[in-house]
Design an enzyme around this catalytic site. Structure first.
Site, PDB file in Angstrom:
ATOM      1  N   HIS A 110      50.570  47.064  45.540  1.00  0.00           N
ATOM      2  CA  HIS A 110      49.275  47.231  46.205  1.00  0.00           C
ATOM      3  C   HIS A 110      49.429  47.564  47.691  1.00  0.00           C
ATOM      4  CE1 HIS A 110      47.039  44.810  42.850  1.00  0.00           C
ATOM      5  NE2 HIS A 110      47.365  46.030  42.478  1.00  0.00           N
ATOM      6  N   CYS A 118      47.000  57.469  57.742  1.00  0.00           N
ATOM      7  CA  CYS A 118      45.865  58.365  57.893  1.00  0.00           C
ATOM      8  C   CYS A 118      45.042  58.362  56.601  1.00  0.00           C
ATOM      9  CB  CYS A 118      46.355  59.779  58.191  1.00  0.00           C
ATOM     10  SG  CYS A 118      45.012  60.958  58.331  1.00  0.00           S
ATOM     11  N   GLY A 210      51.518  33.134  40.063  1.00  0.00           N
ATOM     12  CA  GLY A 210      50.468  33.176  41.077  1.00  0.00           C
ATOM     13  C   GLY A 210      49.536  34.364  41.008  1.00  0.00           C
TER      14      GLY A 210
HETATM   15  P1  OAD Z   1      43.918  36.119  42.890  1.00  0.00           P
HETATM   16  O1  OAD Z   1      43.313  35.584  44.137  1.00  0.00           O
HETATM   17  O2  OAD Z   1      43.047  36.842  41.931  1.00  0.00           O
HETATM   18  O3  OAD Z   1      44.565  34.941  42.047  1.00  0.00           O
HETATM   19  C1  OAD Z   1      45.423  34.008  42.575  1.00  0.00           C
HETATM   20  C2  OAD Z   1      46.027  33.279  41.404  1.00  0.00           C
HETATM   21  O4  OAD Z   1      46.987  32.384  41.912  1.00  0.00           O
HETATM   22  C3  OAD Z   1      45.054  32.446  40.576  1.00  0.00           C
HETATM   23  O5  OAD Z   1      45.312  32.681  39.197  1.00  0.00           O
HETATM   24  C4  OAD Z   1      45.365  31.012  40.939  1.00  0.00           C
HETATM   25  O6  OAD Z   1      45.181  30.114  39.848  1.00  0.00           O
HETATM   26  C5  OAD Z   1      46.818  31.114  41.287  1.00  0.00           C
HETATM   27  N1  OAD Z   1      47.269  30.146  42.290  1.00  0.00           N
HETATM   28  C6  OAD Z   1      46.585  29.594  43.303  1.00  0.00           C
HETATM   29  N2  OAD Z   1      47.358  28.786  44.025  1.00  0.00           N
HETATM   30  C7  OAD Z   1      48.591  28.841  43.445  1.00  0.00           C
HETATM   31  C8  OAD Z   1      49.840  28.251  43.737  1.00  0.00           C
HETATM   32  N3  OAD Z   1      49.990  27.440  44.775  1.00  0.00           N
HETATM   33  N4  OAD Z   1      50.893  28.534  42.937  1.00  0.00           N
HETATM   34  C9  OAD Z   1      50.747  29.373  41.878  1.00  0.00           C
HETATM   35  N5  OAD Z   1      49.593  29.962  41.564  1.00  0.00           N
HETATM   36  C10 OAD Z   1      48.537  29.705  42.337  1.00  0.00           C
HETATM   37  O7  OAD Z   1      45.173  36.985  43.320  1.00  0.00           O
HETATM   38  P2  OAD Z   1      45.946  38.119  42.526  1.00  0.00           P
HETATM   39  O8  OAD Z   1      46.031  37.820  41.068  1.00  0.00           O
HETATM   40  O9  OAD Z   1      47.197  38.362  43.267  1.00  0.00           O
HETATM   41  O10 OAD Z   1      44.323  43.764  44.766  1.00  0.00           O
HETATM   42  O11 OAD Z   1      44.992  39.320  42.729  1.00  0.00           O
HETATM   43  C11 OAD Z   1      45.421  40.551  42.262  1.00  0.00           C
HETATM   44  C12 OAD Z   1      44.851  41.613  43.109  1.00  0.00           C
HETATM   45  O12 OAD Z   1      43.465  41.530  43.144  1.00  0.00           O
HETATM   46  C13 OAD Z   1      45.256  41.601  44.566  1.00  0.00           C
HETATM   47  O13 OAD Z   1      46.484  42.173  44.827  1.00  0.00           O
HETATM   48  C14 OAD Z   1      44.183  42.392  45.180  1.00  0.00           C
HETATM   49  C15 OAD Z   1      43.039  41.694  44.503  1.00  0.00           C
HETATM   50  O14 OAD Z   1      41.887  42.251  44.506  1.00  0.00           O
HETATM   51  C16 OAD Z   1      43.881  44.747  45.523  1.00  0.00           C
HETATM   52  O15 OAD Z   1      43.424  44.568  46.645  1.00  0.00           O
HETATM   53  C17 OAD Z   1      43.998  46.105  44.906  1.00  0.00           C
END
Ligand code: OAD
Length: 267
Positions: A110, A118, A210
């Site tokens: 990402h 730009c 995570g």
């Molecule tokens: P999210 O914010 O959707 O999810 C975070 C995940 O981490 C959740 O499933 C939580 O249960 C878990 N979590 C929280 N604390 C934790 C910990 N201490 N240890 C392990 N797990 C934990 O984030 P992402 O799945 O990374 O994309 O989101 C994916 C993408 O959606 C991001 O990269 C971004 C977002 O929109 C873009 O911007 C394109």
């Protein structure tokens, strides 16, 4: 210590949560009552680039001041104990890199929050704000003056405040953070690196940590990598759409669980 054969690790915002970086969908994800899912879009940038830049500058500051946690460190260690290894992270921070995950074994699918690029052409530079010069990919001679002027003001916070809205020195249009926004294509080269790794053979272990695994490609890559015989370990305090496919579900925080899992794998 034993050497593992082939490993794929997929990470998301939860891995950086214990470094103090808010997750996207967690309770701290909102900024000034604004939903990140609405800010991280081309539409939000077109409507109010100043607001979107302010949010990214705030996030950059937070990341700069954060430290990698034991989850990042455990993944860095695992990379050294596998013949073949790839980390695919959805995180745009640099905490995996700072914990020792080598660049050539990591894909930031990402993007990279410290890149400014730009909105139209391929001009970009990277500046972590930690001193040193920005890292432009092969600038044209005519651009040097501009980059030096960025470098000379790039001492962290000051640079952020001095530059109002950055404009491309080549085509004058607004520059934007080098991240993938909702609805945008994934970067082609990085996608190719993931595909190459998957095509080269199945993995013995796939660790997914995570992430809510909201995006279909995360689940797809995990399942393809694991193929028929590989182990799929999910580390997440919450259940996700991937959980049903995991051979092992670890319902703990990444910083707690990953050091233990990695030690078990390599000893
Ligand atoms: P999210 O914010 O959707 O999810 C975070 C995940 O981490 C959740 O499933 C939580 O249960 C878990 N979590 C929280 N604390 C934790 C910990 N201490 N240890 C392990 N797990 C934990 O984030 P992402 O799945 O990374 O994309 O989101 C994916 C993408 O959606 C991001 O990269 C971004 C977002 O929109 C873009 O911007 C394109």
């Amino acid at each position: 210590m034993r050497m593992l054969n082939r490993i794929l690790v997929l990470t998301g915002a939860g891995v950086s949560a214990e470094s103090g970086i808010p997750t996207f969908r967690g309770k701290d994800g909102y900024w000034r009552n604004l939903d990140p899912a609405k800010l991280a879009t081309p539409e939000a940038f077109a409507r109010d680039p100043g607001l979107v830049w302010e949010w990214y500058r705030e996030r950059r500051r937070r990341i700069r001041n954060a430290q990698p946690n034991p989850a990042h460190q455990a993944i860095g260690k695992l990379a050294q104990h596998a013949h073949e290894f790839l980390l695919v992270t959805q995180n745009v921070d640099d905490l995996h890199a700072r914990a020792g995950s080598p660049k050539e074994k990591m894909v930031q699918i990402h993007g990279d929050i410290f890149v400014t690029r730009c909105s139209r052409c391929d001009f970009q530079f990277r500046d972590t704000g930690r001193g040193g010069s920005p890292e432009p990919p092969a600038p044209l001679p005519a651009e040097r003056g501009r980059l030096e002027s960025i470098a000379s003001t790039s001492s962290g916070e000051r640079e952020e405040e001095d530059i109002d809205l950055p404009r491309c020195p080549r085509c004058s249009v607004l520059m934007r953070p080098g991240v993938v926004w909702f609805g945008e294509q994934l970067p082609w080269d990085e996608l190719r690196r993931v595909e190459n790794y998957l095509e080269a053979g199945p993995c013995d272990f796939v660790i997914v940590a995570g992430t809510t695994a909201t995006f279909g490609y995360i689940i797809d890559w995990a399942l393809r990598a694991r193929a028929n015989d590989g182990k799929l370990i999910e580390v997440n305090p919450e259940e996700t759409p991937l959980s049903q496919f995991a051979t092992q579900q670890v319902r703990e925080s990444a910083a707690m669980a990953l050091p233990r899992i990695v030690d078990q794998l390599i000893t």
